[in-house]
Design a protein around this motif. Sequence first.
Motif, PDB file in Angstrom:
ATOM      1  N   ASN A   1       0.725  -1.391   0.126  1.00 11.85           N
ATOM      2  CA  ASN A   1      -0.022  -0.078  -0.170  1.00 11.85           C
ATOM      3  C   ASN A   1       0.826   1.111   0.018  1.00 11.85           C
ATOM      4  O   ASN A   1       0.599   2.313  -0.577  1.00 11.85           O
ATOM      5  N   VAL A   2       2.122   1.244   0.687  1.00 14.59           N
ATOM      6  CA  VAL A   2       2.613   2.407   1.111  1.00 14.59           C
ATOM      7  C   VAL A   2       3.909   2.684   0.247  1.00 14.59           C
ATOM      8  O   VAL A   2       4.026   3.852  -0.387  1.00 14.59           O
ATOM      9  N   VAL A   3       4.707   1.704  -0.203  1.00 11.37           N
ATOM     10  CA  VAL A   3       5.769   1.852  -0.956  1.00 11.37           C
ATOM     11  C   VAL A   3       5.780   2.920  -2.335  1.00 11.37           C
ATOM     12  O   VAL A   3       6.296   3.685  -2.488  1.00 11.37           O
ATOM     13  N   PRO A   4       4.771   2.242  -2.968  1.00  8.36           N
ATOM     14  CA  PRO A   4       4.574   2.947  -4.215  1.00  8.36           C
ATOM     15  C   PRO A   4       4.188   4.444  -3.996  1.00  8.36           C
ATOM     16  O   PRO A   4       4.612   5.280  -4.941  1.00  8.36           O
ATOM     17  N   MET A   5       3.258   4.762  -3.044  1.00 11.52           N
ATOM     18  CA  MET A   5       2.829   6.370  -2.829  1.00 11.52           C
ATOM     19  C   MET A   5       4.515   6.941  -2.406  1.00 11.52           C
ATOM     20  O   MET A   5       4.377   8.055  -3.104  1.00 11.52           O
ATOM     21  N   TYR A   6       5.020   6.421  -1.672  1.00 10.04           N
ATOM     22  CA  TYR A   6       6.421   7.362  -1.339  1.00 10.04           C
ATOM     23  C   TYR A   6       7.391   7.276  -2.649  1.00 10.04           C
ATOM     24  O   TYR A   6       8.042   8.321  -2.723  1.00 10.04           O
ATOM     25  N   ALA A   7       7.348   6.107  -3.454  1.00  9.74           N
ATOM     26  CA  ALA A   7       8.301   6.106  -4.556  1.00  9.74           C
ATOM     27  C   ALA A   7       7.858   7.113  -5.321  1.00  9.74           C
ATOM     28  O   ALA A   7       8.812   8.058  -6.106  1.00  9.74           O
ATOM     29  N   LEU A   8       6.564   7.367  -5.605  1.00  6.02           N
ATOM     30  CA  LEU A   8       6.113   8.548  -6.601  1.00  6.02           C
ATOM     31  C   LEU A   8       6.504   9.997  -5.828  1.00  6.02           C
ATOM     32  O   LEU A   8       6.517  10.899  -6.570  1.00  6.02           O
ATOM     33  N   GLY A   9       6.254   9.919  -4.449  1.00  3.32           N
ATOM     34  CA  GLY A   9       6.514  11.047  -3.800  1.00  3.32           C
ATOM     35  C   GLY A   9       8.030  11.739  -4.059  1.00  3.32           C
ATOM     36  O   GLY A   9       8.473  12.746  -4.458  1.00  3.32           O
ATOM     37  N   PHE A  10       9.136  10.523  -4.148  1.00  2.96           N
ATOM     38  CA  PHE A  10      10.332  10.885  -4.321  1.00  2.96           C
ATOM     39  C   PHE A  10      10.555  11.388  -5.753  1.00  2.96           C
ATOM     40  O   PHE A  10      11.734  12.172  -5.984  1.00  2.96           O
ATOM     41  N   ILE A  11       9.916  10.818  -6.632  1.00  5.73           N
ATOM     42  CA  ILE A  11      10.080  11.333  -8.104  1.00  5.73           C
ATOM     43  C   ILE A  11       9.566  12.801  -8.063  1.00  5.73           C
ATOM     44  O   ILE A  11      10.398  13.563  -8.912  1.00  5.73           O
TER      45      ILE A  11
END
Length: 206
Positions: A86-96
């Motif tokens: 649930n969380v990892v893709p959200m933060y990965a996109l935030g780092f982009i």
Amino acid sequence: MSFGDPNNPYGQQQPPQGQPGYPQQAPQGVPPQYGYPQQPPMGVPQQQPYGAYPPAGMPGMPGAGMPPLAHWGLRFGATLLDGLINVVPMYALGFIDLAMSDDAGASGPGFFFLIGVLYAFGMAIFQLYKEGSTGQTIGKKVVGISVRREADGSTLGFGMAFVRRLAHFLDGIACYIGFLWPLWDEKKQTFADKVCNTVVIVVPKG
């Protein structure tokens, strides 16, 4: 003049054994026929329908007849996997967003992070739907466990799965002791499980 058996005042003779109206036990080793009740062979327990729990077991043996209950390690592993999904893709996109910003310290949430938030929300709803309809989130399916109603082993449905998720508030309110409760509880239940009358069982993977 003979009226048959003096013990039979209506003068009717009793039909011999084996005639219709007199159910008999089928000879051992012969398949049941003509209305014989079908019983399993000697020494073979009667099969229960798939997904149904047998009657409660002996007193003092909670959960007797249920499939094996999931231990705390399996439950923790499934929760960890679901959280990462649930969380990892959200933060990965935030780092982009941060990488594309000219001033990372002053930039706020950007477009990609917003997409990540929408993904996390949609995945949470999907996980609830899967848990309610099949008993398994993605993480639970990977480790081989399933949440079911304690009374009959049926799945919860979306509504009860949502209520159970809200009830996890009780597990965390007292220093998260409710999440650790399955370590010593006889039914391996959290506080949310006890409130919602649910158990988590071990099922085949895949």
